[in-house]
Design a protein around this motif. Sequence first.
Motif, short mmCIF file in Angstrom:
data_model
loop_
_atom_site.label_atom_id
_atom_site.label_comp_id
_atom_site.label_asym_id
_atom_site.label_seq_id
_atom_site.Cartn_x
_atom_site.Cartn_y
_atom_site.Cartn_z
N ALA A 19 0.84 -1.21 0.00
CA ALA A 19 0.00 0.00 0.00
C ALA A 19 0.87 1.25 0.00
O ALA A 19 0.55 2.23 -0.70
N ASP A 20 1.96 1.23 0.75
CA ASP A 20 2.87 2.37 0.79
C ASP A 20 3.50 2.61 -0.58
O ASP A 20 3.58 3.76 -1.04
N VAL A 21 3.89 1.55 -1.25
CA VAL A 21 4.45 1.68 -2.60
C VAL A 21 3.40 2.27 -3.54
O VAL A 21 3.69 3.20 -4.31
N GLU A 25 3.70 5.80 -5.56
CA GLU A 25 3.57 5.79 -7.01
C GLU A 25 2.39 6.67 -7.46
O GLU A 25 2.49 7.38 -8.47
N ALA A 26 1.30 6.61 -6.74
CA ALA A 26 0.12 7.41 -7.08
C ALA A 26 0.43 8.90 -6.99
O ALA A 26 0.09 9.67 -7.90
N ILE A 45 -8.23 11.16 -6.76
CA ILE A 45 -7.47 10.61 -7.89
C ILE A 45 -6.38 9.69 -7.37
O ILE A 45 -6.14 8.62 -7.93
N VAL A 46 -5.74 10.08 -6.27
CA VAL A 46 -4.72 9.23 -5.64
C VAL A 46 -5.37 7.92 -5.18
O VAL A 46 -4.84 6.83 -5.43
#
Length: 102
Positions: A19-21, A25-26, A45-46
């Motif tokens: 989830a952190d990755v 990335e988002a 959007i994220v």
Amino acid sequence: MSERVASLETLMHQASMTADVYLHEAIEAVEKRMGEGAAEKFPQIVAAFIQAASHDYLAAVVAGRVAPALEDIARLDVGDSMRGLGSAIEEAGQAIAAGLSS
């Protein structure tokens, strides 16, 4: 199929790392495409990016687990017994369950 299965604790830790990755990335993708501050201004959007990434990963895992079982089913001859078909369906269910739990 012999495969190492992670503990629930390991899976929970891995889920938060994943989830952190996805979050990083988002944010990077939104900022790159929409400008600095866009990720904070448009958190939906994220969130949508993270959801799409996780769904894509899940689909890839499930497809990878189900495809071999479906190939086995496709190779069954019409003359095979119902027991053989039942076994193939059971294997497909196990492959789906394994894909969902990994």
